[in-house]
Design a protein around this motif. Sequence first.
Motif, mmCIF file in Angstrom:
data_model
loop_
_atom_site.group_PDB
_atom_site.id
_atom_site.type_symbol
_atom_site.label_atom_id
_atom_site.label_comp_id
_atom_site.label_asym_id
_atom_site.label_seq_id
_atom_site.Cartn_x
_atom_site.Cartn_y
_atom_site.Cartn_z
ATOM 1 N N UNK A 135 0.834 -1.204 0.000
ATOM 2 C CA UNK A 135 0.000 0.000 0.000
ATOM 3 C C UNK A 135 0.869 1.256 0.000
ATOM 4 N N UNK A 136 1.955 1.207 0.786
ATOM 5 C CA UNK A 136 2.824 2.380 0.900
ATOM 6 C C UNK A 136 3.599 2.616 -0.393
ATOM 7 N N UNK A 137 3.935 1.537 -1.098
ATOM 8 C CA UNK A 137 4.644 1.684 -2.379
ATOM 9 C C UNK A 137 3.759 2.442 -3.371
ATOM 10 N N UNK A 138 2.487 2.098 -3.405
ATOM 11 C CA UNK A 138 1.537 2.786 -4.289
ATOM 12 C C UNK A 138 1.410 4.257 -3.901
ATOM 13 N N UNK A 139 1.291 4.489 -2.601
ATOM 14 C CA UNK A 139 1.164 5.849 -2.088
ATOM 15 C C UNK A 139 2.416 6.660 -2.436
ATOM 16 N N UNK A 140 3.576 6.007 -2.358
ATOM 17 C CA UNK A 140 4.837 6.680 -2.666
ATOM 18 C C UNK A 140 4.867 7.134 -4.122
ATOM 19 N N UNK A 141 4.389 6.269 -5.008
ATOM 20 C CA UNK A 141 4.346 6.629 -6.435
ATOM 21 C C UNK A 141 3.435 7.835 -6.639
ATOM 22 N N UNK A 142 2.334 7.840 -5.908
ATOM 23 C CA UNK A 142 1.386 8.942 -5.995
ATOM 24 C C UNK A 142 2.044 10.247 -5.538
ATOM 25 N N UNK A 143 2.776 10.177 -4.428
ATOM 26 C CA UNK A 143 3.469 11.362 -3.906
ATOM 27 C C UNK A 143 4.486 11.862 -4.928
ATOM 28 N N UNK A 144 5.247 10.922 -5.506
ATOM 29 C CA UNK A 144 6.250 11.295 -6.513
ATOM 30 C C UNK A 144 5.588 11.956 -7.718
ATOM 31 N N UNK A 145 4.458 11.383 -8.140
ATOM 32 C CA UNK A 145 3.772 11.915 -9.316
ATOM 33 C C UNK A 145 3.261 13.329 -9.060
ATOM 34 N N UNK A 146 2.723 13.553 -7.869
ATOM 35 C CA UNK A 146 2.135 14.872 -7.608
ATOM 36 C C UNK A 146 3.178 15.946 -7.364
ATOM 37 N N UNK A 147 4.407 15.533 -7.024
ATOM 38 C CA UNK A 147 5.435 16.544 -6.772
ATOM 39 C C UNK A 147 6.364 16.723 -7.974
ATOM 40 N N UNK A 148 6.047 16.029 -9.074
ATOM 41 C CA UNK A 148 6.951 16.075 -10.233
ATOM 42 C C UNK A 148 6.866 17.403 -11.002
ATOM 43 N N UNK A 149 5.821 18.170 -10.793
ATOM 44 C CA UNK A 149 5.630 19.436 -11.515
ATOM 45 C C UNK A 149 6.375 20.542 -10.779
ATOM 46 N N UNK A 150 7.393 21.107 -11.378
ATOM 47 C CA UNK A 150 8.205 22.107 -10.672
ATOM 48 C C UNK A 150 7.780 23.541 -10.992
ATOM 49 N N UNK A 151 6.609 23.691 -11.593
ATOM 50 C CA UNK A 151 6.130 25.039 -11.912
ATOM 51 C C UNK A 151 6.156 25.323 -13.399
ATOM 52 N N UNK A 152 7.127 24.725 -14.071
ATOM 53 C CA UNK A 152 7.204 24.937 -15.518
ATOM 54 C C UNK A 152 7.192 23.625 -16.292
ATOM 55 N N UNK A 153 7.737 22.578 -15.698
ATOM 56 C CA UNK A 153 7.812 21.300 -16.421
ATOM 57 C C UNK A 153 7.810 20.143 -15.432
ATOM 58 N N UNK A 154 7.640 18.924 -15.957
ATOM 59 C CA UNK A 154 7.763 17.738 -15.123
ATOM 60 C C UNK A 154 9.235 17.495 -14.863
ATOM 61 N N UNK A 155 9.596 17.323 -13.606
ATOM 62 C CA UNK A 155 11.011 17.158 -13.308
ATOM 63 C C UNK A 155 11.232 16.084 -12.257
ATOM 64 N N UNK A 156 12.091 15.175 -12.594
ATOM 65 C CA UNK A 156 12.406 14.091 -11.668
ATOM 66 C C UNK A 156 13.111 14.646 -10.427
#
Lengths: 349, 89
Positions: free
Chosen positions: A196-217
Amino acid sequence: VKVEGRVATLAGNVSRVSTRWRLGDWLGRVLARLGFRRMSYAIAPGLYAVGQPGPDSPVLVSANYKLSFDVLRRAIAGLDAWILVLDSNGVNVWCAAGKGTFGTAELARRVESTPLAQVVRHRRLVVPQLGAPSVAAHEVERLTDFGVVFGPVRADDIPEFLAAGYKATPGMRRVTFGIVDRLEVSGLELATAGRATALLSLLVLATTAWNGTALSWASAWSASVPVLLALWGGVLAGTVLFAAMLPWLPGRMFAVKGAFLGSVVAAGAWIGGEGLLPEEAPVALPLALALVTVAVTSYLGANYTGSTTFTSLSGVKKELRVAIPVMAVALVAATVLPVAALVLTELTR
Amino acid sequence: MSLSYLPNVTTLEFDGEACTGCGMCVEVCPHAVFRLKGDRAMLQDRDACIECGACQANCEAGALQVELGVGCARAILATGPDAPDCSCA
């Protein structure tokens, strides 16, 4: 299970099983403990032989969860005995006795449907003590003409129990929950919470990937690390660490024990992970993360009640009535705090 | 080191009048809740009871009453407080 030949009896041949574990048995144990195919880890019910049993050899009753059966056959290596495997739907003795599947009716049925009565001369069944919640000895004696002797809690004590003339010492009758047992059952907790936490982690990563101008790892990573640390810190603390430290954690309620352990871990992460948060971050942010760790550890701690040997339904109900609202408040606070701090900073700017 | 859970919660009730002193409860209880005293059983550690029901099932005299259940938070949360079941193996 590896069958090593057959034992001839008056009522035909009975399969003899090995008392040794092969690689597959070890592997199966590890996988079952981690939750893989756990509910289908079963063997066929019926009568089996160990060694070279005869009409006077003891009859040991077992569940058809393969792990239980494996532990039993290994424990009686060198002895001559019959094993009567009941159909407990692939569930271990204690849990199946709680459900009634390992019980008086199934035992009586299995005595009837196997040639046991012709295979042995005596009329005595050794039933594991942990089956007693659903096996009523006097009922079995009424339904079949076999008597029931409750054997020891642990299969490893069976040779000594038999040698003593079917007598269990008080120690053999007590359930224990040592560190090895505690850690072994915590594997399943970790695997379940981990998924469950692995899925949640992916979700957190996905939602924080937008740095204001582009998707950024890079953006996703730096923004997520503190959150992921708080989450996974809670998961590891609430499962493996909790199981290991159980007897030494303060409090009776598991949620309280978990909250204590979570607080210690959160405090450690707060101090050790200082550099991970941006310098201008309000104190509400690490506080919210700490609350997440504490709530997760406390919740998983409460969940561990089901893995233990000494909790009761009445006790866990009482505990949950208190603990669940407190955890909910903590999680709401963890969400609201950073937002409130942000709004406050904007307003006072 | 002993592991003990909440005190004063068990639903276990023992009727000393009905007890015949057969000793089955002493034998089947995994937490040594009972002991024999003279020709009767007695409660020596009621708070250790986990409500497994082994004593009740094996008390032919009907001297023991307990509401059966499994102390498992996940089962209670999953199915509501009144219908606990577990899927452990």
